[in-house]
Design a protein around this motif. Structure first.
Motif, PDB file in Angstrom:
ATOM      1  N   GLY A  63      28.465  14.965 -27.050  1.00 35.07           N
ATOM      2  CA  GLY A  63      29.507  15.806 -27.428  1.00 35.07           C
ATOM      3  C   GLY A  63      30.943  15.050 -27.139  1.00 35.07           C
ATOM      4  N   LEU A  80      40.324  21.516 -23.230  1.00 32.16           N
ATOM      5  CA  LEU A  80      38.954  21.970 -23.843  1.00 32.16           C
ATOM      6  C   LEU A  80      38.000  21.332 -23.485  1.00 32.16           C
ATOM      7  CD1 LEU A  80      39.228  24.330 -25.791  1.00 32.16           C
ATOM      8  CD2 LEU A  80      38.952  22.605 -27.570  1.00 32.16           C
ATOM      9  N   ILE A  81      36.705  21.896 -22.877  1.00 27.62           N
ATOM     10  CA  ILE A  81      35.370  21.462 -22.593  1.00 27.62           C
ATOM     11  C   ILE A  81      34.417  21.592 -23.502  1.00 27.62           C
ATOM     12  CG2 ILE A  81      33.625  21.261 -20.805  1.00 27.62           C
ATOM     13  CD1 ILE A  81      36.508  20.283 -19.748  1.00 27.62           C
ATOM     14  N   PHE A  82      33.815  20.504 -24.108  1.00 23.75           N
ATOM     15  CA  PHE A  82      32.836  20.587 -25.193  1.00 23.75           C
ATOM     16  C   PHE A  82      31.772  20.630 -24.692  1.00 23.75           C
ATOM     17  CE2 PHE A  82      35.356  20.466 -29.084  1.00 23.75           C
ATOM     18  CZ  PHE A  82      36.625  19.971 -28.689  1.00 23.75           C
ATOM     19  N   GLY A  83      30.648  21.572 -25.552  1.00 22.94           N
ATOM     20  CA  GLY A  83      29.106  21.352 -25.383  1.00 22.94           C
ATOM     21  C   GLY A  83      28.747  19.878 -25.777  1.00 22.94           C
ATOM     22  N   LYS A  84      27.573  19.667 -25.944  1.00 25.80           N
ATOM     23  CA  LYS A  84      27.071  18.369 -26.430  1.00 25.80           C
ATOM     24  C   LYS A  84      26.818  18.534 -27.975  1.00 25.80           C
ATOM     25  CE  LYS A  84      25.463  16.472 -22.257  1.00 25.80           C
ATOM     26  NZ  LYS A  84      24.530  15.829 -21.323  1.00 25.80           N
ATOM     27  N   GLY A  85      26.796  19.827 -28.366  1.00 23.99           N
ATOM     28  CA  GLY A  85      26.720  19.880 -29.824  1.00 23.99           C
ATOM     29  C   GLY A  85      25.147  20.261 -30.186  1.00 23.99           C
ATOM     30  N   PHE A 112      35.720  28.592 -28.606  1.00 28.36           N
ATOM     31  CA  PHE A 112      36.051  27.870 -29.842  1.00 28.36           C
ATOM     32  C   PHE A 112      34.541  27.563 -30.501  1.00 28.36           C
ATOM     33  CE2 PHE A 112      40.551  27.513 -29.388  1.00 28.36           C
ATOM     34  CZ  PHE A 112      40.719  27.552 -27.987  1.00 28.36           C
ATOM     35  N   PHE A 123      39.021  10.733 -30.243  1.00 33.65           N
ATOM     36  CA  PHE A 123      39.830  11.615 -30.793  1.00 33.65           C
ATOM     37  C   PHE A 123      40.977  12.070 -29.869  1.00 33.65           C
ATOM     38  CE2 PHE A 123      37.352  13.060 -34.608  1.00 33.65           C
ATOM     39  CZ  PHE A 123      35.958  12.543 -34.417  1.00 33.65           C
ATOM     40  N   PHE A 160      29.810  22.213 -32.326  1.00 31.17           N
ATOM     41  CA  PHE A 160      30.330  22.084 -30.942  1.00 31.17           C
ATOM     42  C   PHE A 160      30.837  23.509 -30.642  1.00 31.17           C
ATOM     43  CE2 PHE A 160      29.645  17.688 -30.274  1.00 31.17           C
ATOM     44  CZ  PHE A 160      29.808  17.064 -31.613  1.00 31.17           C
ATOM     45  N   GLN A 205      31.574  19.526 -37.328  1.00 26.39           N
ATOM     46  CA  GLN A 205      31.963  18.128 -37.872  1.00 26.39           C
ATOM     47  C   GLN A 205      30.777  17.661 -38.653  1.00 26.39           C
ATOM     48  OE1 GLN A 205      31.517  15.045 -34.685  1.00 26.39           O
ATOM     49  NE2 GLN A 205      33.189  14.163 -35.452  1.00 26.39           N
ATOM     50  N   TYR A 253      39.863  12.125 -26.342  1.00 26.42           N
ATOM     51  CA  TYR A 253      38.412  12.343 -26.203  1.00 26.42           C
ATOM     52  C   TYR A 253      37.577  11.289 -26.744  1.00 26.42           C
ATOM     53  CZ  TYR A 253      39.094  17.380 -25.437  1.00 26.42           C
ATOM     54  OH  TYR A 253      39.574  18.647 -24.971  1.00 26.42           O
ATOM     55  N   GLU A 260      27.189  18.919 -37.744  1.00 37.77           N
ATOM     56  CA  GLU A 260      26.978  19.285 -36.394  1.00 37.77           C
ATOM     57  C   GLU A 260      28.088  20.079 -35.628  1.00 37.77           C
ATOM     58  OE1 GLU A 260      27.250  15.519 -33.835  1.00 37.77           O
ATOM     59  OE2 GLU A 260      26.006  16.517 -32.143  1.00 37.77           O
ATOM     60  N   TYR A 315      33.616  24.687 -33.226  1.00 33.85           N
ATOM     61  CA  TYR A 315      34.185  23.645 -34.314  1.00 33.85           C
ATOM     62  C   TYR A 315      32.773  22.811 -35.164  1.00 33.85           C
ATOM     63  CZ  TYR A 315      38.755  23.127 -31.833  1.00 33.85           C
ATOM     64  OH  TYR A 315      40.078  23.079 -31.645  1.00 33.85           O
ATOM     65  N   GLY A 321      36.174  14.440 -38.971  1.00 30.28           N
ATOM     66  CA  GLY A 321      36.949  14.982 -37.745  1.00 30.28           C
ATOM     67  C   GLY A 321      36.326  16.405 -37.420  1.00 30.28           C
ATOM     68  N   LEU A 322      36.825  17.123 -36.605  1.00 34.06           N
ATOM     69  CA  LEU A 322      36.427  18.302 -36.368  1.00 34.06           C
ATOM     70  C   LEU A 322      37.231  19.295 -36.936  1.00 34.06           C
ATOM     71  CD1 LEU A 322      35.886  16.319 -33.625  1.00 34.06           C
ATOM     72  CD2 LEU A 322      35.347  18.587 -32.632  1.00 34.06           C
TER      73      LEU A 322
END
Lengths: 118, 112
Positions: A42, B100-105, B34, A90, B90, B38, A35, B88, B36, B43-44
């Motif tokens: 994000g 995994l697809i993440f949101g922008k936080g 999930f 990452f 996520f 940060q 990533y 932050e 997470y 890291g996460l």
């Protein structure tokens, strides 16, 4: 108990230079991911691998190449670095099986590699 | 296409007040969900996860999240925020066997 290890942690490159980021995991996970994280964006998936010898493109694959020659390693390469590739990268891994406290699909992350391209 | 939306870019909460961070997803099946966290330069860290079963999930550091299928939401909550919770956050979504697809936080600031 190393988990996911990324090297190097920091790197500064000039435009056009090449480099490789190494990700190593010691959990025998089948899946590995790269990533990139940019402010306000994000985490975006670059490439991923579902097993040794296989790779697939993610959301933002352009300008990157990957290889998974060994199950425990996943390499991310930049052939000709550009300033737009300045980011924090990452690596993550996951298992297809439930084991202990980790369910299938749960990602374990490395600490990140900060890359600056001038 | 799969997507994750965190509607709030930045939230400020007073120390001791309650917190709710919103997360909405667009997904065909019941996904894995999930949250997470940060901290700056770190890291996460996984706060909590939902795979199936009870829709209210307890995580670390006093956080919980509730999966609401009808609203396609997985909001994160904490009854009393501490200054150390500033970070932050996520939200992330996946189907079994996919990335995994993440949101922008959402950036959380805690005021005294």
């Amino acid at each position: 108990n190393a988990g996911v290890t990324q090297t190097p942690k920091f790197r500064v490159l000039k435009t056009g230079q090449s480099m490789t980021l190494l990700c190593a995991q010691d959990m025998n996970h089948e899946y590995m991911y790269w990533y990139r994280q940019d402010p306000g964006m994000g985490l975006r998936l670059i490439h991923y691998s579902v097993g040794e010898g296989t790779t697939a493109k993610g959301e933002v694959p352009d300008g990157y190449n990957v290889s998974r020659l060994k199950k425990q390693n996943f390499l991310l390469g930049l052939e000709s670095a550009a300033p737009s590739q300045t980011s924090v990268y990452f690596c993550a891994s996951s298992s297809t099986r439930t084991s202990g406290g980790a369910r299938s699909g749960e990602l374990f992350f490395g600490e990140g590699s900060r890359l600056t391209v001038l | 296409a799969q997507s994750v939306t965190q509607p709030d870019i930045h939230i400020t909460v007073s120390e001791g007040a309650s917190l709710e961070l919103r997360c909405n997803y667009s997904y065909g099946a019941t996904p894995y969900l999930f949250w997470y966290v940060q901290s700056p330069g770190q890291g996460l860290q996984l706060l909590l996860k939902y795979f199936s079963g009870d829709t209210l999930v307890q995580g670390i550091k006093g956080f919980e999240a509730e999966f609401k299928r009808s609203q396609s939401s997985f909001n994160l909550r904490k009854p009393s925020v501490h200054w150390s919770d500033a970070a932050e956050y996520f939200c992330a979504v996946a189907e079994a066997g996919t990335a995994l697809i993440f949101g922008k936080g959402t950036t959380l600031s805690v005021s005294s």
